[in-house]
Design a protein around this motif. Sequence first.
Motif, PDB file in Angstrom:
ATOM      1  N   VAL A   1      77.910  27.377  44.097  1.00 26.30           N
ATOM      2  CA  VAL A   1      77.412  28.032  45.322  1.00 26.30           C
ATOM      3  C   VAL A   1      78.142  26.473  46.691  1.00 26.30           C
ATOM      4  O   VAL A   1      77.674  27.208  47.673  1.00 26.30           O
ATOM      5  CB  VAL A   1      76.116  27.565  44.618  1.00 26.30           C
ATOM      6  CG1 VAL A   1      75.374  27.993  45.885  1.00 26.30           C
ATOM      7  CG2 VAL A   1      76.325  28.371  44.075  1.00 26.30           C
ATOM      8  N   ASP A   2      77.799  25.414  46.143  1.00 21.07           N
ATOM      9  CA  ASP A   2      78.392  24.618  47.236  1.00 21.07           C
ATOM     10  C   ASP A   2      78.939  23.432  46.900  1.00 21.07           C
ATOM     11  O   ASP A   2      78.433  21.963  46.346  1.00 21.07           O
ATOM     12  CB  ASP A   2      76.405  23.896  46.906  1.00 21.07           C
ATOM     13  CG  ASP A   2      77.062  22.964  48.472  1.00 21.07           C
ATOM     14  OD1 ASP A   2      78.243  22.322  49.549  1.00 21.07           O
ATOM     15  OD2 ASP A   2      75.817  21.812  48.959  1.00 21.07           O
TER      16      ASP A   2
ATOM     17  N   HIS B   1      75.250  18.635  47.647  1.00 17.39           N
ATOM     18  CA  HIS B   1      74.513  17.565  48.266  1.00 17.39           C
ATOM     19  C   HIS B   1      74.051  16.348  47.467  1.00 17.39           C
ATOM     20  O   HIS B   1      74.231  16.354  46.283  1.00 17.39           O
ATOM     21  CB  HIS B   1      73.568  18.617  48.379  1.00 17.39           C
ATOM     22  CG  HIS B   1      72.118  18.200  48.684  1.00 17.39           C
ATOM     23  ND1 HIS B   1      70.940  17.157  48.748  1.00 17.39           N
ATOM     24  CD2 HIS B   1      71.515  18.941  50.567  1.00 17.39           C
ATOM     25  CE1 HIS B   1      70.288  16.739  49.416  1.00 17.39           C
ATOM     26  NE2 HIS B   1      70.581  18.053  50.454  1.00 17.39           N
TER      27      HIS B   1
ATOM     28  N   TRP C   1      76.196  23.119  40.469  1.00 23.45           N
ATOM     29  CA  TRP C   1      76.002  22.948  41.963  1.00 23.45           C
ATOM     30  C   TRP C   1      77.078  23.310  42.458  1.00 23.45           C
ATOM     31  O   TRP C   1      77.289  24.423  44.124  1.00 23.45           O
ATOM     32  CB  TRP C   1      75.430  21.684  42.031  1.00 23.45           C
ATOM     33  CG  TRP C   1      74.645  21.541  43.538  1.00 23.45           C
ATOM     34  CD1 TRP C   1      75.898  22.098  44.841  1.00 23.45           C
ATOM     35  CD2 TRP C   1      73.393  21.326  44.126  1.00 23.45           C
ATOM     36  NE1 TRP C   1      74.739  20.807  45.927  1.00 23.45           N
ATOM     37  CE2 TRP C   1      73.469  21.366  45.051  1.00 23.45           C
ATOM     38  CE3 TRP C   1      72.584  20.897  43.540  1.00 23.45           C
ATOM     39  CZ2 TRP C   1      72.500  21.234  46.428  1.00 23.45           C
ATOM     40  CZ3 TRP C   1      70.920  21.210  44.138  1.00 23.45           C
ATOM     41  CH2 TRP C   1      71.212  20.918  45.687  1.00 23.45           C
TER      42      TRP C   1
ATOM     43  N   GLU D   1      84.739  28.716  42.678  1.00 28.90           N
ATOM     44  CA  GLU D   1      84.945  27.820  43.158  1.00 28.90           C
ATOM     45  C   GLU D   1      86.093  26.220  42.395  1.00 28.90           C
ATOM     46  O   GLU D   1      85.784  26.357  41.231  1.00 28.90           O
ATOM     47  CB  GLU D   1      84.081  26.926  43.312  1.00 28.90           C
ATOM     48  CG  GLU D   1      83.742  25.394  44.392  1.00 28.90           C
ATOM     49  CD  GLU D   1      84.900  25.876  45.714  1.00 28.90           C
ATOM     50  OE1 GLU D   1      85.414  25.072  45.603  1.00 28.90           O
ATOM     51  OE2 GLU D   1      84.367  26.765  46.178  1.00 28.90           O
TER      52      GLU D   1
ATOM     53  N   ALA E   1      71.247  25.236  44.058  1.00 30.82           N
ATOM     54  CA  ALA E   1      71.954  25.139  45.205  1.00 30.82           C
ATOM     55  C   ALA E   1      71.624  26.159  45.925  1.00 30.82           C
ATOM     56  O   ALA E   1      71.707  26.693  47.268  1.00 30.82           O
ATOM     57  CB  ALA E   1      73.248  24.905  44.490  1.00 30.82           C
ATOM     58  N   SER E   2      71.742  27.230  45.183  1.00 28.74           N
ATOM     59  CA  SER E   2      71.489  28.280  46.043  1.00 28.74           C
ATOM     60  C   SER E   2      69.632  28.376  46.570  1.00 28.74           C
ATOM     61  O   SER E   2      69.573  28.759  47.664  1.00 28.74           O
ATOM     62  CB  SER E   2      70.827  29.489  44.449  1.00 28.74           C
ATOM     63  OG  SER E   2      70.150  29.063  44.373  1.00 28.74           O
TER      64      SER E   2
ATOM     65  N   TYR F   1      68.772  25.298  48.263  1.00 29.26           N
ATOM     66  CA  TYR F   1      68.700  24.798  49.324  1.00 29.26           C
ATOM     67  C   TYR F   1      70.208  25.556  50.081  1.00 29.26           C
ATOM     68  O   TYR F   1      70.234  24.601  50.904  1.00 29.26           O
ATOM     69  CB  TYR F   1      69.164  23.855  48.845  1.00 29.26           C
ATOM     70  CG  TYR F   1      68.013  22.928  47.961  1.00 29.26           C
ATOM     71  CD1 TYR F   1      66.899  21.659  48.928  1.00 29.26           C
ATOM     72  CD2 TYR F   1      66.949  22.755  47.034  1.00 29.26           C
ATOM     73  CE1 TYR F   1      65.803  21.743  48.755  1.00 29.26           C
ATOM     74  CE2 TYR F   1      66.351  22.490  46.862  1.00 29.26           C
ATOM     75  CZ  TYR F   1      65.811  21.801  47.319  1.00 29.26           C
ATOM     76  OH  TYR F   1      64.037  20.833  47.016  1.00 29.26           O
ATOM     77  N   THR F   2      70.806  26.629  49.884  1.00 27.85           N
ATOM     78  CA  THR F   2      71.734  26.644  50.713  1.00 27.85           C
ATOM     79  C   THR F   2      71.035  28.261  50.960  1.00 27.85           C
ATOM     80  O   THR F   2      72.062  28.938  51.835  1.00 27.85           O
ATOM     81  CB  THR F   2      73.007  26.326  50.210  1.00 27.85           C
ATOM     82  OG1 THR F   2      72.814  27.349  48.218  1.00 27.85           O
ATOM     83  CG2 THR F   2      73.887  25.402  49.836  1.00 27.85           C
ATOM     84  N   ASP F   3      69.815  28.669  50.864  1.00 30.72           N
ATOM     85  CA  ASP F   3      70.268  29.938  50.942  1.00 30.72           C
ATOM     86  C   ASP F   3      71.031  30.911  50.629  1.00 30.72           C
ATOM     87  O   ASP F   3      71.008  32.136  51.279  1.00 30.72           O
ATOM     88  CB  ASP F   3      69.601  30.086  52.687  1.00 30.72           C
ATOM     89  CG  ASP F   3      68.086  29.698  53.243  1.00 30.72           C
ATOM     90  OD1 ASP F   3      67.310  29.230  52.531  1.00 30.72           O
ATOM     91  OD2 ASP F   3      68.808  28.519  54.254  1.00 30.72           O
ATOM     92  N   PHE F   4      71.618  30.925  49.119  1.00 30.39           N
ATOM     93  CA  PHE F   4      72.657  32.102  48.590  1.00 30.39           C
ATOM     94  C   PHE F   4      72.251  32.617  48.084  1.00 30.39           C
ATOM     95  O   PHE F   4      70.521  32.252  47.096  1.00 30.39           O
ATOM     96  CB  PHE F   4      73.680  30.903  48.290  1.00 30.39           C
ATOM     97  CG  PHE F   4      74.600  31.857  46.454  1.00 30.39           C
ATOM     98  CD1 PHE F   4      76.122  32.118  47.632  1.00 30.39           C
ATOM     99  CD2 PHE F   4      74.847  32.112  46.185  1.00 30.39           C
ATOM    100  CE1 PHE F   4      76.286  32.917  46.852  1.00 30.39           C
ATOM    101  CE2 PHE F   4      75.172  32.438  45.192  1.00 30.39           C
ATOM    102  CZ  PHE F   4      76.226  33.264  45.994  1.00 30.39           C
TER     103      PHE F   4
END
Length: 310
Positions: free
Chosen positions: A183-184, A188, A180, A135, A54-55, A57-60
């Motif tokens: 972070v997101d 996704h 996931w 989260e 997740a980090s 693909y989300t640029d986290f």
Amino acid sequence: MSKTNTAIESTKVLEAEETEVVSGGKSWKDYVTLAKMGIVTSNLITTFTGLFLASVYTDFQLIQNLHILILTMAGAGLVMAGGCTLNNYIDRDIDHLMERTKERPTVTGNIKPTNVLVAGLIQSAVGIMMLAAVETIAAIIAIVGLVVYVLIYTMWLKRVSTLNTVAGSISGAVPPLIGWAAVDPGLHIYAWLLFSIMFIWQPPHFLALAMKRSHEYKAAGIPMLPVVAGFAMTKRQIVVYVATLLPISLFLYDFGLTYTIAAAVLGLAWLLLGLAGFKMKDDIKWARLMFVYSLNYLTILFVLMVIVHM
């Protein structure tokens, strides 16, 4: 019994109690045993994979947000440990009937049942709060997994239906979703594919174990598929699940050629081993091979997902 013997026995009891007070006893080790750390560790691998991907693909920036990593892993681990502890509490009436569970602290009496219950509830609650601090969606997913595992699987289906394996697979598949979501929270499609891989992987894994331990499950009155329908049906079910898992793992072809080839080879090898079971005369040996392979398959696949993205 003479007074002398009584005095000697009393002295032994006092000495034993004194030794336990000084050394602290084995209580903490018993609680670790109840938490089933082997299961927790393997599930944390998939949790981290979901978090790490997740980090990516989300640029986290995960390195710059280590508190997210720590809280998520610790929280997920505590929820899993809490679920396993509560599982021990609920199953204490049947665990003494099975060889692999008869030495659990809840069976030997090392820990009082009420203490086990409290420990499981505290672990679960603290874990959920840690995830909620990261989260809300991650915490909700953990709660769903916990409820399915403790109430639907352990308290209900495990004792009445062969569908217990399917229910258990739902709770066992949520760790990568938790990671996931931390972070997101939008989750996704990749997150759901990780969930699907975990969900389909578990039935052949646990059915192979059930074949190995079928006499124990029968003695405990647990309606696992090998006990209810026999080995032939169980083997067919296992092969169907493995065959289904192969294309699902390949849906993640965007992870690159290395991953795709490895997933194909690992899945095909598992399928061939499964098909070989129809010719092998020793079903228990085949079940043991399938069980061990399933563990290696999952570990290699999820570790590889991380490596190809580094």
